[in-house]
Structure formats: C-alpha cells, structure tokens
Design a protein around this motif. Structure first.
Motif, short mmCIF file in Angstrom:
data_model
loop_
_atom_site.label_atom_id
_atom_site.label_comp_id
_atom_site.label_asym_id
_atom_site.label_seq_id
_atom_site.Cartn_x
_atom_site.Cartn_y
_atom_site.Cartn_z
N UNK A 177 0.84 -1.20 0.00
CA UNK A 177 0.00 0.00 0.00
C UNK A 177 0.87 1.25 0.00
N UNK A 178 0.58 2.18 -0.90
CA UNK A 178 1.24 3.48 -0.89
C UNK A 178 0.16 4.55 -0.89
N UNK A 179 0.58 5.77 -0.61
CA UNK A 179 -0.39 6.87 -0.53
C UNK A 179 -1.03 7.11 -1.88
N UNK A 180 -2.35 7.20 -1.91
CA UNK A 180 -3.06 7.34 -3.18
C UNK A 180 -3.57 8.76 -3.41
N UNK A 181 -4.50 8.88 -4.39
CA UNK A 181 -5.11 10.18 -4.66
C UNK A 181 -6.61 10.11 -4.34
N UNK A 182 -7.27 11.23 -4.41
CA UNK A 182 -8.66 11.31 -3.95
C UNK A 182 -9.63 10.73 -4.97
N UNK A 183 -10.84 10.40 -4.47
CA UNK A 183 -11.91 9.92 -5.35
C UNK A 183 -12.31 11.00 -6.35
N UNK A 184 -12.25 12.25 -5.92
CA UNK A 184 -12.58 13.36 -6.83
C UNK A 184 -11.63 13.38 -8.03
N UNK A 185 -10.34 13.15 -7.78
CA UNK A 185 -9.37 13.09 -8.87
C UNK A 185 -9.66 11.89 -9.78
N UNK A 186 -10.01 10.77 -9.18
CA UNK A 186 -10.36 9.58 -9.97
C UNK A 186 -11.54 9.86 -10.88
N UNK A 187 -12.58 10.49 -10.34
CA UNK A 187 -13.75 10.81 -11.15
C UNK A 187 -13.38 11.71 -12.33
N UNK A 188 -12.51 12.68 -12.08
CA UNK A 188 -12.09 13.59 -13.15
C UNK A 188 -11.35 12.83 -14.25
N UNK A 189 -10.42 11.96 -13.85
CA UNK A 189 -9.63 11.20 -14.83
C UNK A 189 -10.52 10.25 -15.62
N UNK A 190 -11.44 9.57 -14.93
CA UNK A 190 -12.34 8.63 -15.62
C UNK A 190 -13.21 9.36 -16.64
#
Length: 406
Positions: free
Chosen positions: A52-65
């Motif tokens: 496990x490493x530090x990830x990014x936010x769900x908001x960023x994921x939604x933007x990328x998707x």
C-alpha cells in the motif's frame, strides 16, 4: 536508542520515500526484496510499500475517468469509490459491467486501475537525478563501480518504468502473458477490456483469491505448499528460459491463489513492469544460467567475461574472475546455483568490481527474478529442489536457440 524512537525513525523514512515520488517507491520496493543486501529491519519496514502506498482522492479519480472514458464509457461501469489497493503508479478500484462489452457479459467483475495525476513529470525528474548519481559513482577513481553497470541498470530501469506510465502497454503485457501461459490452466493473468482502456485507465477482469503469502503460515497442508512452490518457480523459470518475457514485480502481494488442492491456481497481477532481453541477449543468458545449472563454473565465468566487449579486465583479471565463478560452483556442490542465487549474486558483483569485468545487466535482472521467486518457494516448501524444475527448462531453451552442449 529506544524502541519508540526506532519505530518513529522507520516511519519517517517510509513517509519520506512516499513523498519522494513513484520512482523512489518502485526502487525501494525492489530493495525491500533484497534480503541478501539489506537488513531484515529494512526489508520488513519498507516491504509495506509493496502492499500500500499513498493514493489520490476519489474526486481526482472521477475527473480522470470522465476525461479518459467519457460519459458513454462511465455508463458501462459501476465502480466502488473506495480503492482496494494503491501502488506507486496507480490505484485500483473494484467494479462491474452494467452492460455487455465486446467479450464479457453484463455483471462481469472488474478491476479498474486509475493512474495517479501528474506522474509523468515526477518520474522524468527522478530519472534525471538517478542518471546523474549513477554517472558520478561510475566516474569515481579507483572505485571500479563502472563494472557493476550502474548506468546501464538505471537505463534498463528507466526503459521498463516509463512504459508503465501508459496503461495500454500494461494491457499489451497482459495479453502476452495470457498467450504465453494459454496451455497452463493453473496460471492466470487478468484480461484487459481494450474498449475501456486508455493510457491513464486500465479496465481488466477481476481476480479473486488468497494472497500466496498466507500459505506460508503454520497450519497450511504441506502438499498445498509444495504444489504452490513448484507452480510459482516453474512459472518464473518459463518466463526466463522459454518466453523471454519476465514479470518484473513478482513479489508475494502480486500473486493470489484460487481453487482447492490438487487444482490450485495462481493469479498473477500488476503486469506493468515486464523485462524482455531480445534473441541474442536471451541466448547468452540461457548459456550462462545453463552452465550454472550444470555446475560448470568455468564455462559460466568464461561466458560472462565474453558477453561484454567493453570489459577492461586484464588477462589475469579475467582468469581470476573465471576461477572465482568456478569456486562458487565447487562450494555449491551440495546444492545448485539457482537454488541459492541470492547468496551468490552479491559475490559475483564484488568479483566483477575487483577484476574489472563488466556484468551484463540482463544476467543481473534474470538472477534477481529467480531470487525473489526462489525465496518465496523456499518459504512455502523448504525441501524444494530447484534444479529438478530448472534443468528440463534449460534444455528446452538450449534447443530453442540451437545451442550445443558443452
């Protein structure tokens, strides 16, 4: 120093590596598998980076998707907003198909890998610094570090790390691994959904299973442990000797076990890092590892010396290096080089520095891949005889390259 202070120091070092960026994380992940080079404390603490490493936010994921798949692509997927894992390149979510795809029906379980934002610039800066540091070390007078091929190794690391930033390349790796092991129903890799995969998003079939490390715990039937050890080792050696396409990140966290004995199955994940040598280099590595497997140290040493034309070893240095390799095989008479590759790779690197023999980077990479899987196989089943698995594959590889017996 108190225990609390030691724990705080390790935690701070772990935090520092995570903040340093993806390339440092990947390098430390590799280092934490090298128990022959680093202390047990180092491997234990930094081994957490493999899980496990530090990830990014769900908001960023939604933007990328949204940017990568568009509204139509998103309508085809149901995605849980909590990641099931986060690596140095991307993080992974679980989901399913809401409508049929080209090859899979509605309801198919999926893993959706989303790249961390801004990763390209971070990786490029990291490799610029790595290259400068490696060149500085190789240029140090009287250090003989150039014979470890540090700059070559960094270049190889760069050449396999950079493609990981394009997830369509990982999709192509998955297709190739699936093709290579198509006839083996006990080895499996996720299958990509090409119509939903872009450079920053990889959609693949979801693999369910138990992490293989769980089978090393007390109480696991020995027959299960033996079968898994053989499966994992044979898979790795096939990648090296027969396929010339090696999974570059075969730590236990990337291997899941499914099914029941005697039909246990390995699911191998995270195929972004893959190593390929090419026909000529592969033939050379087959010769060297084949000589080691047959305990012909003199031939192995001679081949290693001859593989790199830029070696600056004197005739005496070449002979001393060859005699050193020969001595390793003599001391190893009760086992086999591949049985204990981790114990010997450090000695070989040391002799290369002393005698100015430039090692082939591909040999080091292949040896490390064997070492990682051999360590896991030994933890599962300590009585495993690696030579019994390796020798038939060496013979097949020699036949494939039309190499003569020595």
């Amino acid at each position: 120093v108190s225990d609390r202070a030691q724990v705080a120091a390790w935690d701070y070092a772990l935090w520092g590596i995570e903040k340093a960026g993806p390339t440092w994380i990947k390098l430390t992940q590799w280092a934490s598998t090298r128990q022959d080079l680093f202390s047990p404390e180092f491997c234990q603490h930094f081994g957490k980076l493999r899980d496990e490493t530090e990830g990014h936010s769900w908001k960023e994921t939604q933007r990328i998707l949204k940017e990568e798949l568009g509204a139509k692509g998103l309508e085809a997927l149901e995605i849980k907003n909590k990641p099931i894992g986060s690596g140095c390149i991307a993080q992974v979510y679980q989901g399913k198909l809401l409508e049929p795809s080209v090859n899979y029906p509605k309801g198919t379980k999926l893993a959706i890998k989303v790249q961390h934002p801004g990763i390209w610039s971070k990786v490029c800066v990291d490799f610029y610094l790595f290259h400068k540091a490696a060149k500085f070390l190789e240029d140090l007078p009287f250090g003989n570090f150039e014979y470890l091929s540090i700059v070559d190794t960094i270049r190889q690391f760069r050449d396999v790390m950079i493609p990981q930033l394009d997830l369509t390349i990982e999709a192509s790796h998955l297709r190739r691994f699936n093709k290579n092991f198509a006839s083996n129903d006990q080895i499996s890799f996720p299958r990509p959904l090409d119509e939903l995969t872009t450079s920053q998003v990889l959609v693949e079939t979801f693999c369910e299973g138990t992490p293989i490390i769980e089978f090393t715990k007390e109480g696991t039937p020995m027959k299960e442990r033996e079968q898994l050890a053989n499966l994992g080792l044979e898979m790795t050696l096939q990648m090296i000797f027969l396929h010339d396409f090696i999974h570059g990140d075969l730590h236990p966290g990337n291997i899941l076990v499914d099914g029941k004995y005697p039909k246990l199955k390995l699911h191998v994940l995270d195929c972004g890092l893959a190593l390929e040598m090419g026909p000529l280099q592969h033939a050379n590595i087959v010769k060297v590892l084949g000589a080691f497997t047959r305990r012909d140290g003199r031939l192995a040493g001679q081949l290693m010396v001859d593989m790199r034309s830029e070696s600056q070893a004197s005739p005496e240095g070449r002979e001393l290096f060859i005699e050193g390799i020969e001595q390793i095989c003599i001391m190893d008479a009760d086992q086999n080089f591949i049985e204990s590759v981790g114990d010997y790779i450090t000695d070989i690197c040391s002799m290369a520095c002393i005698h100015r023999v430039k090692l082939e980077g591909a040999f080091v990479n292949a040896a490390l891949a064997v070492e990682i899987m051999e360590g896991l196989a030994s933890a599962l089943y300590p009585d495993l005889k690696v030579q019994h698995v390796a020798l038939p594959l060496v013979v097949k590889a020699e036949m494939m390259h039309r190499l003569g017996w020595h």
